[in-house]
Design a protein around this motif. Structure first.
Motif, PDB file in Angstrom:
ATOM      1  N   GLY A 254     -18.628  94.964 -30.368  1.00  0.00           N
ATOM      2  CA  GLY A 254     -20.043  95.579 -29.567  1.00  0.00           C
ATOM      3  C   GLY A 254     -21.093  94.772 -31.196  1.00  0.00           C
ATOM      4  N   TYR A 255     -20.888  93.843 -32.013  1.00  0.00           N
ATOM      5  CA  TYR A 255     -21.644  93.091 -33.468  1.00  0.00           C
ATOM      6  C   TYR A 255     -21.569  91.902 -33.178  1.00  0.00           C
ATOM      7  CZ  TYR A 255     -23.522  91.238 -36.983  1.00  0.00           C
ATOM      8  OH  TYR A 255     -24.628  90.704 -38.312  1.00  0.00           O
ATOM      9  N   LEU A 256     -19.918  91.432 -32.617  1.00  0.00           N
ATOM     10  CA  LEU A 256     -19.546  90.024 -32.637  1.00  0.00           C
ATOM     11  C   LEU A 256     -20.485  89.867 -30.950  1.00  0.00           C
ATOM     12  CD1 LEU A 256     -16.099  90.490 -33.481  1.00  0.00           C
ATOM     13  CD2 LEU A 256     -17.760  89.477 -34.645  1.00  0.00           C
ATOM     14  N   ALA A 271     -11.412  82.183 -34.429  1.00  0.00           N
ATOM     15  CA  ALA A 271     -10.695  83.417 -35.621  1.00  0.00           C
ATOM     16  C   ALA A 271     -11.402  84.721 -35.657  1.00  0.00           C
ATOM     17  CB  ALA A 271     -11.268  82.155 -37.141  1.00  0.00           C
ATOM     18  N   LEU A 272     -12.278  84.645 -35.667  1.00  0.00           N
ATOM     19  CA  LEU A 272     -12.676  86.576 -35.355  1.00  0.00           C
ATOM     20  C   LEU A 272     -12.712  86.999 -33.918  1.00  0.00           C
ATOM     21  CD1 LEU A 272     -16.669  86.359 -36.507  1.00  0.00           C
ATOM     22  CD2 LEU A 272     -14.464  86.535 -37.935  1.00  0.00           C
ATOM     23  N   GLN A 273     -12.135  85.991 -33.027  1.00  0.00           N
ATOM     24  CA  GLN A 273     -10.810  86.552 -31.889  1.00  0.00           C
ATOM     25  C   GLN A 273      -9.899  87.261 -32.263  1.00  0.00           C
ATOM     26  OE1 GLN A 273     -11.511  83.996 -29.389  1.00  0.00           O
ATOM     27  NE2 GLN A 273     -13.520  84.588 -28.676  1.00  0.00           N
ATOM     28  N   HIS A 274      -9.460  87.085 -33.048  1.00  0.00           N
ATOM     29  CA  HIS A 274      -7.332  86.771 -32.877  1.00  0.00           C
ATOM     30  C   HIS A 274      -8.110  88.270 -34.330  1.00  0.00           C
ATOM     31  CE1 HIS A 274      -6.605  82.196 -33.106  1.00  0.00           C
ATOM     32  NE2 HIS A 274      -6.718  82.745 -31.431  1.00  0.00           N
ATOM     33  N   MET A 329     -16.977  91.261 -40.776  1.00  0.00           N
ATOM     34  CA  MET A 329     -16.989  90.666 -39.773  1.00  0.00           C
ATOM     35  C   MET A 329     -18.951  91.188 -39.399  1.00  0.00           C
ATOM     36  SD  MET A 329     -14.939  90.516 -36.937  1.00  0.00           S
ATOM     37  CE  MET A 329     -12.911  90.712 -37.627  1.00  0.00           C
ATOM     38  N   HIS A 330     -19.699  92.080 -39.524  1.00  0.00           N
ATOM     39  CA  HIS A 330     -20.685  92.253 -39.921  1.00  0.00           C
ATOM     40  C   HIS A 330     -21.741  91.287 -40.922  1.00  0.00           C
ATOM     41  CE1 HIS A 330     -19.327  96.246 -37.693  1.00  0.00           C
ATOM     42  NE2 HIS A 330     -20.860  96.211 -37.265  1.00  0.00           N
TER      43      HIS A 330
END
Length: 371
Positions: A254-256, A271-274, A329-330
């Motif tokens: 949700g934050y992404l 990179a974050l999707q992976h 990630m946050h």
């Protein structure tokens, strides 16, 4: 081969539990309890009992709902999503599994009280820094028709607020399991300040006298009686931890989708999707392991040891990955108390240690597989 998808009944139970907990036990309730210094939520437990959750493993003959382990895992998973504070695992899962093995009036009466929400339990097992239930130093010396208990138990979850304690002790006949009141003379509680703000204590037994009626089963057969209850608790804790992982993952994704950097949502970064996709796969595999453990506990409980340890090991590892990725990630906000991710990280750490950590269960898997 166990069916590794939820049945229609389980889906309906999950949706009902999700709605109930969203209203009665959101994460904000845990925050309020922590800030207010409370370690338990008796009102919520009464609501759960009224809904039949306290009797999920209590036979219908003892006025329980007797829905089975797979159903208990559905409830535990939803509780994990909300970090719900309750004696569900200690009482409705482990104590109920243990007591239903005993075919006597006293045990049936206790099961009725559990189902009604009128009796809660804690299990006093650990004596060292790591889970090793068969390594028992607490002594049970025979005296007349009863016993005298001396020693210490560590990290007793629900140890402050539970009505009764199930204690594994070492006697001249071998390991014995006792059921005694939490207010027994000579029993002292040392409250633990847990990072997840929940009820736990160290228990000191100083010449605690118990009657012969407090002994469950036969002298020397305590661990054999306890083993099914432990496996039931380990599997249900794996289910709760999986729900925790799913909730932490949902917070992160949700934050992404919302957080922008240089005018672009960070969820568009490959990179974050992976990393998110990898974590999703890990959670799905763990959910399947938990489903498998629940099916085997219901159908062939004597053959459940391997499936239970696989589920507990995977759940502990997956939760650790989920909360670590969530914090990273946050960014900075993930480390602040104002954000809920920290609550999930703390609970994941405690759940990983309770009833055996990753190393304990990985070793158990290796042993059961013949390595």
């Amino acid at each position: 081969m166990a069916k590794l998808t939820q049945t229609e009944e389980e889906i309906l139970l999950s949706e009902a539990a999700k709605g109930f907990l969203a209203k009665s036990a959101p994460v904000s309730r845990l925050r309020e309890m922590r800030d207010g210094g409370s370690r338990s939520d008796p009102e919520l437990w009464q609501e759960m009992a009224a809904a039949g959750w306290a009797g999920v493993l209590v036979p219908e003959a003892a006025e329980g709902s007797d829905m089975g382990h797979a159903a208990a895992h559905v409830l535990a998973r939803e509780m994990g999503r909300n970090l719900t504070v309750s004696p569900f695992l200690s009482t409705a899962v482990m104590a109920a599994t243990l007591l239903r093995q005993l075919q006597d009036d006293a045990s049936r009466d206790k099961l009725k009280q559990i189902a009604a929400g009128g009796l809660t339990y804690a299990l006093a097992l650990d004596e060292n820094s790591k889970f090793s239930p068969e390594s028992v130093g607490l002594s049970a010396e025979k005296r007349g028709n009863g016993y005298v208990l001396n020693g210490k138990k560590r990290f007793v979850v629900d140890g402050c607020e539970a009505d009764r304690i199930l204690v594994l002790a070492n006697s001249a006949d071998g390991l014995c399991l006792f059921d005694l009141a939490n207010q027994a003379k000579g029993l002292e509680r040392e409250v633990l300040a847990m990072i997840d703000s929940r009820d736990a204590a160290d228990l000191v037994f100083d010449a605690v006298e118990v009657s012969g009626d407090a002994l469950l089963g036969k002298a020397g057969a305590g661990y054999d009686l306890l083993k099914p209850a432990l496996e039931a608790g380990q599997a249900a804790l794996a289910a709760e931890t999986t729900g925790l992982s799913e909730a932490a993952f949902a917070l992160t994704t949700g934050y992404l989708k919302e957080r922008k950097q240089f005018g672009i949502t960070i969820g568009s970064f490959q990179a974050l999707q992976h990393r998110a996709a990898h974590l999703w796969c890990e959670i799905e595999l763990t959910h399947s392991a938990v489903l498998n453990a629940g099916r085997i506990l219901d159908e062939s409980p004597e053959e459940a040891a391997l499936a239970v340890s696989v589920a507990k090991a995977r759940a502990s590892d997956t939760a650790q990955k989920s909360v670590q990725e969530g914090v990273q990630m946050h960014g900075g906000i993930g480390m602040t108390d104002a954000f809920d991710m920290g609550f999930y990280m703390k609970r994941a750490r405690v759940a990983a240690e309770w009833l055996g950590d990753y190393g304990y269960h990985a070793g158990r898997v290796a042993q059961l597989r013949g390595f």
